[in-house]
Write a protein that holds these residues in place. Structure first.
Motif, mmCIF file in Angstrom:
data_model
loop_
_atom_site.group_PDB
_atom_site.id
_atom_site.type_symbol
_atom_site.label_atom_id
_atom_site.label_comp_id
_atom_site.label_asym_id
_atom_site.label_seq_id
_atom_site.Cartn_x
_atom_site.Cartn_y
_atom_site.Cartn_z
ATOM 1 N N UNK A 61 3.581 5.878 13.640
ATOM 2 C CA UNK A 61 2.399 6.745 13.527
ATOM 3 C C UNK A 61 1.131 6.002 13.909
ATOM 4 N N UNK A 62 1.165 4.678 13.771
ATOM 5 C CA UNK A 62 -0.007 3.859 14.086
ATOM 6 C C UNK A 62 0.484 2.446 14.388
ATOM 7 N N UNK A 90 -7.985 -7.060 3.319
ATOM 8 C CA UNK A 90 -6.690 -6.390 3.229
ATOM 9 C C UNK A 90 -6.853 -4.884 3.020
ATOM 10 N N UNK A 91 -7.768 -4.496 2.157
ATOM 11 C CA UNK A 91 -8.012 -3.077 1.904
ATOM 12 C C UNK A 91 -8.550 -2.380 3.147
ATOM 13 N N UNK A 92 -9.432 -3.071 3.884
ATOM 14 C CA UNK A 92 -9.993 -2.504 5.102
ATOM 15 C C UNK A 92 -8.903 -2.257 6.140
ATOM 16 N N UNK A 93 -7.986 -3.216 6.281
ATOM 17 C CA UNK A 93 -6.890 -3.063 7.241
ATOM 18 C C UNK A 93 -6.037 -1.854 6.887
ATOM 19 N N UNK A 94 -5.628 -1.749 5.622
ATOM 20 C CA UNK A 94 -4.767 -0.645 5.199
ATOM 21 C C UNK A 94 -5.469 0.705 5.346
ATOM 22 N N UNK A 149 -5.653 1.608 9.041
ATOM 23 C CA UNK A 149 -4.333 2.003 9.541
ATOM 24 C C UNK A 149 -3.975 3.413 9.075
ATOM 25 N N UNK A 150 -4.249 3.702 7.810
ATOM 26 C CA UNK A 150 -3.927 5.024 7.281
ATOM 27 C C UNK A 150 -4.772 6.110 7.945
ATOM 28 N N UNK A 168 0.842 -1.185 0.000
ATOM 29 C CA UNK A 168 0.000 0.000 0.000
ATOM 30 C C UNK A 168 0.885 1.246 0.000
ATOM 31 N N UNK A 169 0.779 2.089 -1.020
ATOM 32 C CA UNK A 169 1.657 3.268 -1.112
ATOM 33 C C UNK A 169 1.435 4.289 -0.005
#
Length: 344
Positions: free
Chosen positions: A45-46, A115-119, A122-123, A20-21
């Motif tokens: 940061x997280x 996976x998208x939900x996790x990223x 986190x962001x 994830x960029x």
């Protein structure tokens, strides 16, 4: 920083993050003790936090981090493991921001969505300012409520409450003020992954006096009960007073959406409806609360001084949809007053 004792899951999370960029992996450790030792050096940061860890568990690690070096924490949990989920909910009370589903590998159905939900979480959570929490410190006196333009209303027939980021502990605080025989039904919308909703309702049921259960379509809500919107389903009220659970498209990217609940209350209850909007990112619930306010209902929102994220309440204030803006500790007493059941 990833904190995960399973080498397989740790590597999987590292892979998810690395592609994830928006994210950069600062560290990946296998225990809470190692995380605490590395915290000052790494300064993440997280933090992605597992709950079931050898030695110190994720709940105690969350408490320690929030006391020593407050950092946004996203709990990664197994939704079907009951004890671990209870610990996850208590970690939210200790200062973690949200809980997301643990990944189980690319071969599993729904892998990309998880996976998208996790990223994304986190962001987003990396941007949230968090405060130091010391167990020994006395809580500060809450600031005075900020009354907004509004009108006097009678006792409501139904209460709707909505929250997103930071919501579970806030909901536990507000609903914890209610007696077992609260004289009206309470409907709740909490933004949370669908696999967690049954566990969330069970966790809340163990903390508050009224009976908490998952809402069912076409059921008549009863006083003394709190009804939680099911995972990935909207919750509203019909003209006949029945609960409506639907698979209608997401509203503002949310299902369940607070706007759906509050707008149905505005349409069918008007001044007999009461809405409460708690901490959360984005603007869900603001338009619905404003509609309920315009229809004569009493509307409360959580003040910036206590909200984990002041997004949803702030949007409702901007739209002129809030009767009173209150810090979290004053919302429960104000709700009791509206219901005519003030604590003695």
């Amino acid at each position: 920083m990833i904190v995960e004792d399973s080498a397989v899951v740790r590597q999987l999370l590292a892979h998810i993050v690395s592609r994830d960029p928006r994210l950069q992996l600062a560290a990946a450790v296998s225990s809470a003790e190692e995380a605490l030792a590395e915290l000052e050096r790494v300064r993440p940061d997280v933090i992605s936090m597992d709950i079931r860890l050898p030695g110190m568990d994720g709940l105690e690690a969350t408490r320690r981090i929030m006391a020593e070096r407050p950092t946004p924490i996203v709990v990664i949990a197994d939704a079907v493991e009951e004890r671990g989920f209870r610990i996850s909910m208590n970690a939210l009370r200790a200062g973690a921001l949200t809980v997301v589903e643990k990944p189980f590998g690319p071969a599993r159905e729904g892998w990309e969505q998880v996976a998208e939900s996790i990223c994304t979480q986190l962001y987003i959570m990396s941007q949230v300012p968090v405060i130091r929490r010391r167990a020994s410190a006395a809580p500060p006196a809450p600031p005075a409520p900020r009354p907004m333009a509004g009108r006097a209303v009678g006792r409501p027939a139904l209460v709707g409450v909505a929250a997103s980021t930071g919501g579970p502990p806030a909901l536990a605080r507000v609903l914890g003020a209610l007696p077992p025989a609260v004289p009206v039904p309470v409907l709740v919308v909490q933004h949370m992954g669908a696999p967690f909703m049954e566990g969330f309702a069970a966790w809340l049921n163990g903390l508050v006096a009224p009976q908490v259960e998952i809402a069912k379509d076409r059921m008549m809500p009863r006083p003394g009960h709190v009804y939680v919107a099911p995972g990935d389903r909207h919750l509203g009220i019909t003209a006949g007073g029945l609960m409506q659970v639907s698979e209608a498209p997401p509203v503002g990217g949310q299902r369940p959406a607070a706007d759906v609940l509050f707008q149905s209350m505005a349409r069918h209850l008007g001044p007999r409806g009461m809405g409460i909007l708690l901490t959360g990112m984005g603007e869900d619930g603001a338009r619905g609360l404003t509609a309920l306010h315009a229809a004569g209902g009493l509307t409360l929102a959580e003040d910036e001084t206590s909200a984990v994220v002041y997004g949803m309440p702030a949007a409702a204030v901007r739209m002129g949809g809030v009767s009173a803006l209150l810090p979290l500790d004053l919302i429960g007493p104000r709700l009791l007053k509206a219901l005519g059941t003030e604590a003695s």
